[in-house]
Write a protein that holds these residues in place. Structure first.
Motif, PDB file in Angstrom:
ATOM      1  N   LYS A 136       0.857  -1.186   0.000  1.00 39.68           N
ATOM      2  CA  LYS A 136       0.000   0.000   0.000  1.00 39.68           C
ATOM      3  C   LYS A 136       0.897   1.241   0.000  1.00 39.68           C
ATOM      4  CE  LYS A 136      -3.541  -2.338   2.738  1.00 39.68           C
ATOM      5  NZ  LYS A 136      -4.254  -2.360   4.047  1.00 39.68           N
ATOM      6  N   ILE A 137       0.521   2.241  -0.779  1.00 40.47           N
ATOM      7  CA  ILE A 137       1.304   3.475  -0.863  1.00 40.47           C
ATOM      8  C   ILE A 137       0.451   4.645  -0.399  1.00 40.47           C
ATOM      9  CG2 ILE A 137       2.538   5.077  -2.377  1.00 40.47           C
ATOM     10  CD1 ILE A 137       3.992   2.431  -2.092  1.00 40.47           C
ATOM     11  N   GLU A 138       0.969   5.417   0.539  1.00 43.71           N
ATOM     12  CA  GLU A 138       0.341   6.674   0.934  1.00 43.71           C
ATOM     13  C   GLU A 138       1.282   7.810   0.567  1.00 43.71           C
ATOM     14  OE1 GLU A 138      -1.143   6.961   4.880  1.00 43.71           O
ATOM     15  OE2 GLU A 138      -2.318   5.103   4.751  1.00 43.71           O
ATOM     16  N   LEU A 139       0.716   8.950   0.194  1.00 43.78           N
ATOM     17  CA  LEU A 139       1.513  10.099  -0.241  1.00 43.78           C
ATOM     18  C   LEU A 139       1.279  11.290   0.678  1.00 43.78           C
ATOM     19  CD1 LEU A 139       0.690   9.911  -4.074  1.00 43.78           C
ATOM     20  CD2 LEU A 139       2.693   8.945  -2.931  1.00 43.78           C
ATOM     21  N   SER A 140       2.323  12.062   0.898  1.00 45.78           N
ATOM     22  CA  SER A 140       2.179  13.346   1.590  1.00 45.78           C
ATOM     23  C   SER A 140       3.104  14.348   0.927  1.00 45.78           C
ATOM     24  CB  SER A 140       2.519  13.213   3.082  1.00 45.78           C
ATOM     25  OG  SER A 140       3.911  13.042   3.278  1.00 45.78           O
ATOM     26  N   SER A 141       2.786  15.620   1.062  1.00 48.48           N
ATOM     27  CA  SER A 141       3.624  16.654   0.445  1.00 48.48           C
ATOM     28  C   SER A 141       3.536  17.939   1.248  1.00 48.48           C
ATOM     29  CB  SER A 141       3.194  16.914  -1.010  1.00 48.48           C
ATOM     30  OG  SER A 141       1.852  17.351  -1.064  1.00 48.48           O
TER      31      SER A 141
END
Length: 415
Positions: A338-343
């Motif tokens: 599973k991939i989660e993204l933040s920026s």
């Protein structure tokens, strides 16, 4: 690039904290000589952190940040306090603003504890000193009975309203922060004068229009500052660039996305690394990133990986964080985590079950925030690495990409 154009990540961050109605916003406006923050007699006027870039000589370029009152109330107040505390991640120097008439409150005590815990140097600015007599001001600055922790903390009595001792506050900040001249450079200790270095800078859909990305700009400038001669090319021009040199270059630095192709072209005896790996070293997170990359071998089906970027940008087709890195991980492990993204300023570590964090090079973050993110990850026992090191690890060029660093391999010092 002028001082006013200096990236936020290269500026000293001075943040003003305190309780509601202590006069933080008024003091920042007096400190900067500009109307940075809205000022009103009504409590809680500052609802979100506000930042202003300026020059504070001899420190040079700095960022001044205003924050909401630490004792804000209600559900919305709690959210404001959370935003204030997030500023701590990128604070190099804290100014705690205290209402001289009211003295130190519980919120101030909590802040002092946080500064101490996070090893952030701080000073106390007793604001509204114009409401005190001369004797009261002297007693205020010499008082040591409120908190034992105050004994060694610099104190200044100021008045934002009257403009009293604002220069003294600036001088205290300058003294506490020390010289802004950085002894560190990105590649200065790896090169010698007149060295030829080759920089591989792909120009693709994700490259900023009309300019190079910040780490590439910074490495070019650092090379010139240290008397080296940079040769810049795209990945498919690399062979021609190398053949144009009479002698092999002192090093080759590539964008991480072209690591595999570049490694196949550059002779084994030529030191090779990436802009992202150099940034990890520059921001003080190299060793932690190396340790974190090894956890890629332990990723299992269903594990969650956080891929985090320090800047906010429109993600395009072929984006490295949201597209290329997940695809590389799938190919490397043969599974689909599973991939989660933040920026940007979002770094969501409330989630406890991340198996790994892969962070960008953090060029837009100052060293305090870059180190802070790694520290927070370690405190939660979450391994963390960065883009370039993760890619090098998965492409089988991990050791080669860091072999040029003398702190890791003293026998391979280049100078």
């Amino acid at each position: 690039m002028s001082l006013n154009d200096t990236p936020s990540g290269e500026r000293l961050h001075i943040s003003f904290f305190g309780c509601i109605n202590s006069g933080k916003s008024s003091l920042i406006n007096a400190f900067t000589g500009q109307e940075v923050s809205i000022v009103d007699e009504k409590e809680g006027t500052t609802t979100d952190p506000v930042s202003k870039a300026m020059e504070l000589l001899p420190l040079g370029p700095v960022v001044i940040a205003d924050t909401p009152g630490i004792d804000d109330r209600g559900e919305l107040g709690e959210k404001r306090i959370k935003r204030s505390l997030e500023i701590l991640r990128r604070t190099d120097l804290a100014v705690l603003v205290i209402d001289s008439k009211r003295g130190i409150r519980q919120g101030d005590r909590e802040l002092i504890g946080l500064f101490s815990e996070k090893k952030i140097p701080c000073l106390l600015a007793y604001n509204k000193a114009d409401l005190l007599s001369i004797k009261e001001r002297e007693e205020l600055l010499n008082r040591e009975d409120e908190l034992k922790e105050l004994k060694d903390i610099k104190k200044v009595a100021v008045s934002a309203l009257k403009g009293w001792d604002i220069d003294a506050l600036k001088e205290s900040c300058i003294t506490l922060a020390g010289s802004r001249e950085r002894e560190k450079s990105i590649i200065g200790d790896l090169i010698s004068k007149n060295d030829r270095i080759v920089l591989v800078c792909p120009i693709d859909a994700s490259a900023p229009k009309g300019r190079l990305i910040l780490p590439q700009q910074q490495v070019i400038r650092d090379a010139l500052d240290n008397g080296a001669i940079p040769l810049i090319c795209r990945e498919w021009e690399l062979e021609k660039a190398l053949s144009s040199l009479k002698e092999p270059p002192a090093m080759v630095i590539t964008d991480s996305q072209a690591f595999e192709m570049v490694a196949s072209i550059v002779p084994k005896e030529v030191p090779l690394s990436s802009f992202s790996i150099l940034m990890a070293r520059y921001k003080g997170n190299l060793k932690a990133s190396l340790e974190g990359a090894e956890k890629l071998d332990e990723i299992k089906e269903g594990d969650t990986i956080l891929i985090s970027e320090g800047c906010s940008h429109h993600r395009q087709c072929g984006d490295i964080g949201s597209v290329k890195l997940p695809a590389m991980i799938e190919r490397y492990r043969g599974i689909k985590p599973k991939i989660e993204l933040s920026s940007g300023k979002d770094f969501p570590l409330d989630k406890k079950d991340y198996s790994l964090i892969i962070h960008c090079g953090a060029c837009m973050l100052n060293e305090a925030e870059a180190r802070g993110r790694y520290r927070e990850a370690r405190e939660k026992n979450i391994p963390i690495t960065n883009y370039g090191i993760a890619i090098a690890y998965m492409k089988g060029i991990f050791k080669r990409s860091v072999k040029l660093f003398p702190e890791l391999y003293p026998e391979n010092q280049l100078k």
